[in-house]
Design a protein around this motif. Structure first.
Motif, PDB file in Angstrom:
ATOM      1  N   UNK A   1       0.853  -1.179   0.000  1.00  0.00           N
ATOM      2  CA  UNK A   1       0.000   0.000   0.000  1.00  0.00           C
ATOM      3  C   UNK A   1       0.898   1.241   0.000  1.00  0.00           C
ATOM      4  N   UNK A   2       0.954   1.911  -1.122  1.00  0.00           N
ATOM      5  CA  UNK A   2       1.813   3.097  -1.196  1.00  0.00           C
ATOM      6  C   UNK A   2       1.346   4.242  -0.294  1.00  0.00           C
ATOM      7  N   UNK A   3       0.092   4.197   0.183  1.00  0.00           N
ATOM      8  CA  UNK A   3      -0.418   5.267   1.035  1.00  0.00           C
ATOM      9  C   UNK A   3       0.129   5.199   2.453  1.00  0.00           C
ATOM     10  N   UNK A   4       0.789   4.112   2.824  1.00  0.00           N
ATOM     11  CA  UNK A   4       1.296   3.949   4.187  1.00  0.00           C
ATOM     12  C   UNK A   4       2.470   4.882   4.445  1.00  0.00           C
ATOM     13  N   UNK A   5       2.503   5.415   5.667  1.00  0.00           N
ATOM     14  CA  UNK A   5       3.649   6.225   6.092  1.00  0.00           C
ATOM     15  C   UNK A   5       4.460   5.408   7.090  1.00  0.00           C
ATOM     16  N   UNK A   6       5.629   5.903   7.440  1.00  0.00           N
ATOM     17  CA  UNK A   6       6.457   5.191   8.414  1.00  0.00           C
ATOM     18  C   UNK A   6       5.766   5.076   9.770  1.00  0.00           C
ATOM     19  N   UNK A   7       4.962   6.077  10.126  1.00  0.00           N
ATOM     20  CA  UNK A   7       4.264   6.011  11.422  1.00  0.00           C
ATOM     21  C   UNK A   7       3.207   4.911  11.428  1.00  0.00           C
ATOM     22  N   UNK A   8       2.683   4.543  10.223  1.00  0.00           N
ATOM     23  CA  UNK A   8       1.695   3.462  10.148  1.00  0.00           C
ATOM     24  C   UNK A   8       2.326   2.096  10.409  1.00  0.00           C
ATOM     25  N   UNK A   9       3.651   2.024  10.293  1.00  0.00           N
ATOM     26  CA  UNK A   9       4.346   0.751  10.470  1.00  0.00           C
ATOM     27  C   UNK A   9       4.962   0.601  11.852  1.00  0.00           C
ATOM     28  N   UNK A  10       4.710   1.553  12.749  1.00  0.00           N
ATOM     29  CA  UNK A  10       5.316   1.505  14.084  1.00  0.00           C
ATOM     30  C   UNK A  10       4.745   0.406  14.963  1.00  0.00           C
ATOM     31  N   UNK A  11       3.480   0.088  14.769  1.00  0.00           N
ATOM     32  CA  UNK A  11       2.860  -0.957  15.588  1.00  0.00           C
ATOM     33  C   UNK A  11       1.777  -1.653  14.779  1.00  0.00           C
ATOM     34  N   UNK A  12       1.374  -2.805  15.261  1.00  0.00           N
ATOM     35  CA  UNK A  12       0.309  -3.557  14.595  1.00  0.00           C
ATOM     36  C   UNK A  12      -1.014  -2.784  14.655  1.00  0.00           C
ATOM     37  N   UNK A  13      -1.273  -2.119  15.766  1.00  0.00           N
ATOM     38  CA  UNK A  13      -2.509  -1.326  15.895  1.00  0.00           C
ATOM     39  C   UNK A  13      -2.546  -0.204  14.873  1.00  0.00           C
ATOM     40  N   UNK A  14      -1.401   0.480  14.677  1.00  0.00           N
ATOM     41  CA  UNK A  14      -1.338   1.572  13.704  1.00  0.00           C
ATOM     42  C   UNK A  14      -1.535   1.041  12.285  1.00  0.00           C
ATOM     43  N   UNK A  15      -0.953  -0.117  11.999  1.00  0.00           N
ATOM     44  CA  UNK A  15      -1.120  -0.716  10.680  1.00  0.00           C
ATOM     45  C   UNK A  15      -2.577  -1.117  10.449  1.00  0.00           C
ATOM     46  N   UNK A  16      -3.224  -1.692  11.456  1.00  0.00           N
ATOM     47  CA  UNK A  16      -4.641  -2.052  11.331  1.00  0.00           C
ATOM     48  C   UNK A  16      -5.515  -0.825  11.118  1.00  0.00           C
ATOM     49  N   UNK A  17      -5.240   0.243  11.834  1.00  0.00           N
ATOM     50  CA  UNK A  17      -6.011   1.484  11.653  1.00  0.00           C
ATOM     51  C   UNK A  17      -5.847   2.020  10.239  1.00  0.00           C
ATOM     52  N   UNK A  18      -4.618   2.007   9.706  1.00  0.00           N
ATOM     53  CA  UNK A  18      -4.374   2.487   8.341  1.00  0.00           C
ATOM     54  C   UNK A  18      -5.097   1.607   7.326  1.00  0.00           C
ATOM     55  N   UNK A  19      -5.084   0.290   7.545  1.00  0.00           N
ATOM     56  CA  UNK A  19      -5.780  -0.627   6.642  1.00  0.00           C
ATOM     57  C   UNK A  19      -7.283  -0.353   6.635  1.00  0.00           C
ATOM     58  N   UNK A  20      -7.877  -0.226   7.827  1.00  0.00           N
ATOM     59  CA  UNK A  20      -9.330   0.037   7.902  1.00  0.00           C
ATOM     60  C   UNK A  20      -9.681   1.389   7.309  1.00  0.00           C
ATOM     61  N   UNK A  21      -8.839   2.380   7.487  1.00  0.00           N
ATOM     62  CA  UNK A  21      -9.082   3.700   6.882  1.00  0.00           C
ATOM     63  C   UNK A  21      -9.053   3.586   5.359  1.00  0.00           C
ATOM     64  N   UNK A  22      -8.122   2.822   4.807  1.00  0.00           N
ATOM     65  CA  UNK A  22      -8.039   2.642   3.352  1.00  0.00           C
ATOM     66  C   UNK A  22      -9.260   1.888   2.835  1.00  0.00           C
ATOM     67  N   UNK A  23      -9.663   0.819   3.557  1.00  0.00           N
ATOM     68  CA  UNK A  23     -10.830   0.036   3.122  1.00  0.00           C
ATOM     69  C   UNK A  23     -12.083   0.900   3.132  1.00  0.00           C
ATOM     70  N   UNK A  24     -12.321   1.625   4.244  1.00  0.00           N
ATOM     71  CA  UNK A  24     -13.531   2.448   4.364  1.00  0.00           C
ATOM     72  C   UNK A  24     -13.493   3.684   3.476  1.00  0.00           C
ATOM     73  N   UNK A  25     -12.342   4.305   3.368  1.00  0.00           N
ATOM     74  CA  UNK A  25     -12.256   5.579   2.638  1.00  0.00           C
ATOM     75  C   UNK A  25     -12.000   5.447   1.156  1.00  0.00           C
ATOM     76  N   UNK A  26     -11.358   4.377   0.712  1.00  0.00           N
ATOM     77  CA  UNK A  26     -11.019   4.254  -0.704  1.00  0.00           C
ATOM     78  C   UNK A  26     -11.682   3.036  -1.356  1.00  0.00           C
ATOM     79  N   UNK A  27     -11.373   1.845  -0.853  1.00  0.00           N
ATOM     80  CA  UNK A  27     -11.805   0.618  -1.520  1.00  0.00           C
ATOM     81  C   UNK A  27     -13.327   0.524  -1.653  1.00  0.00           C
ATOM     82  N   UNK A  28     -14.063   0.720  -0.543  1.00  0.00           N
ATOM     83  CA  UNK A  28     -15.525   0.590  -0.580  1.00  0.00           C
ATOM     84  C   UNK A  28     -16.201   1.655  -1.434  1.00  0.00           C
ATOM     85  N   UNK A  29     -15.550   2.770  -1.688  1.00  0.00           N
ATOM     86  CA  UNK A  29     -16.189   3.897  -2.371  1.00  0.00           C
ATOM     87  C   UNK A  29     -15.721   4.086  -3.818  1.00  0.00           C
ATOM     88  N   UNK A  30     -14.704   3.350  -4.252  1.00  0.00           N
ATOM     89  CA  UNK A  30     -14.180   3.489  -5.614  1.00  0.00           C
ATOM     90  C   UNK A  30     -14.822   2.436  -6.510  1.00  0.00           C
TER      91      UNK A  30
END
Length: 155
Positions: A1-30
């Motif tokens: 996912x090119x949208x990920x930043x280094x802060x999204x990779x700091x923890x599993x929780x941050x990565x899960x939040x970024x994934x859910x944001x991408x699914x809800x904000x981009x994937x489901x609506x495109x």
């Protein structure tokens, strides 16, 4: 996912939040390249085809085992002894159980449920007097008597 930043990779929780944001904000609506519709809208259009889960869904996924009931009404499963109903002595019963709840075993004689079996407690079972006349179990009147080596009729 090119949208990920280094802060999204700091923890599993941050990565899960970024994934859910991408699914809800981009994937489901495109709009999807094959259907031409956004996946969320397509899903909502077909909700009328969804059915409720059947009652007792967990019971449909239990493990099964065939076991023969001994003359002492005991049937063994996974290293544990269970007491079967008197009428099932000598029969092969189908036992259904959830491996996460090993004390809950239901017995079936064909399609008929015989109910949940009781776990046999070896210490208590050794002190039960068995009557050959009516096949009912009665607590022993003798307390803490050493075993005589004789086995009562019917065991």
């Amino acid at each position: 996912m090119p949208q990920l930043s280094l802060s999204d990779l700091e923890s599993l929780e941050a990565l899960n939040e970024a994934l859910h944001a991408w699914i809800d904000g981009y994937y489901h609506r495109t709009p999807h390249s094959t259907t031409g519709e956004p996946p969320l809208e397509r899903f909502i259009q077909h909700l009328k085809a969804a059915r409720p889960a059947p009652e007792h869904l967990e019971a449909m996924f239990r493990n099964r085992a065939l076991r023969k009931v001994g003359k002492d009404r005991v049937v063994s499963l996974n290293g544990r002894a269970f007491e079967a109903p008197i009428g099932s002595i000598g029969k092969k019963l189908e036992l259904k159980f959830d491996p996460t709840r090993p004390d809950e075993v239901e017995a079936f004689d064909g399609p008929k449920s015989l109910g949940l079996l009781k776990l046999v407690l070896p210490h208590s079972n050794a002190k039960i007097k068995r009557s050959k006349r009516d096949f009912e179990m009665e607590p022993s009147t003798q307390k803490n008597t050493p075993p005589s080596g004789k086995v009562p009729f019917g065991q």
